[in-house]
Design a protein around this motif. Structure first.
Motif, PDB file in Angstrom:
ATOM      1  N   THR A   1       0.830  -1.192   0.000  1.00  0.00           N
ATOM      2  CA  THR A   1       0.000   0.000   0.000  1.00  0.00           C
ATOM      3  C   THR A   1       0.872   1.253   0.000  1.00  0.00           C
ATOM      4  OG1 THR A   1      -1.736  -1.196   1.179  1.00  0.00           O
ATOM      5  CG2 THR A   1      -1.846   1.214   1.225  1.00  0.00           C
TER       6      THR A   1
ATOM      7  N   SER B   1      -4.428  -0.585  -4.944  1.00  0.00           N
ATOM      8  CA  SER B   1      -5.425   0.445  -5.259  1.00  0.00           C
ATOM      9  C   SER B   1      -6.181   0.836  -3.990  1.00  0.00           C
ATOM     10  CB  SER B   1      -6.402  -0.075  -6.309  1.00  0.00           C
ATOM     11  OG  SER B   1      -7.251  -1.059  -5.737  1.00  0.00           O
TER      12      SER B   1
ATOM     13  N   GLN C   1      -4.325   6.511  -4.321  1.00  0.00           N
ATOM     14  CA  GLN C   1      -3.433   5.629  -5.085  1.00  0.00           C
ATOM     15  C   GLN C   1      -2.536   6.440  -6.026  1.00  0.00           C
ATOM     16  OE1 GLN C   1      -6.666   3.251  -6.591  1.00  0.00           O
ATOM     17  NE2 GLN C   1      -6.628   4.258  -8.603  1.00  0.00           N
TER      18      GLN C   1
ATOM     19  N   LEU D   1      -0.383  -0.191 -10.772  1.00  0.00           N
ATOM     20  CA  LEU D   1      -1.493  -0.338  -9.833  1.00  0.00           C
ATOM     21  C   LEU D   1      -1.850  -1.812  -9.654  1.00  0.00           C
ATOM     22  CD1 LEU D   1      -3.325   1.532  -8.157  1.00  0.00           C
ATOM     23  CD2 LEU D   1      -4.975   1.413 -10.025  1.00  0.00           C
TER      24      LEU D   1
END
Length: 133
Positions: free
Chosen positions: A11, A39, A55, A73
């Motif tokens: 993340t 994402s 994101q 992503l």
């Protein structure tokens, strides 16, 4: 001799020294480091909360980290094999909190689990900030 491509995922919200250290260690395994950034939707599903930074912001931060050669992503945990194949990764590096969970990819790449930086986590940082705010 072909370059070695390393891939990792995360993340990378509220970027901190633990992130820097894992990226630096991952980069040492090869010639090229690619990072899959979870994402906003995937993070919500995984952790039950939206990231502090979007994101796009998290991808921009990672794009500007010296050891990172490419960012993409990650929209699903179930697509790890596809991401590894698509990016022709030789080595998958993950934190040891995922130990064993990606061993099924050993048929297409080497899987390495790195220890996390002790006492540093995005969740702990967010909790600390909310107590002093």
């Amino acid at each position: 001799m072909a370059d070695t491509t390393v891939i990792t995922f995360g993340t990378f919200d509220v970027f901190h020294v633990g992130h820097v250290r894992v990226l630096n260690r991952a980069a040492e395994f090869g010639d090229r480091l690619l990072v899959g950034v979870s994402s906003d939707q995937l993070n919500l599903a995984k952790k039950g909360r939206r990231p502090v930074f979007t994101q796009d912001e998290r991808m921009e931060i990672l794009t500007n980290i010296k050891v990172v050669d490419g960012v993409f992503l990650e929209e699903s945990l179930e697509l790890k094999r596809q991401y590894v194949e698509e990016h022709q990764a030789d080595i998958l590096v993950m934190g040891d909190d995922w130990a064993g969970k990606f061993d099924f990819l050993n048929d297409i790449c080497k899987v390495v689990y790195l220890p996390r930086t002790p006492s540093v986590s995005t969740t702990a940082i967010i909790e600390h900030i909310t107590t002093i705010a």
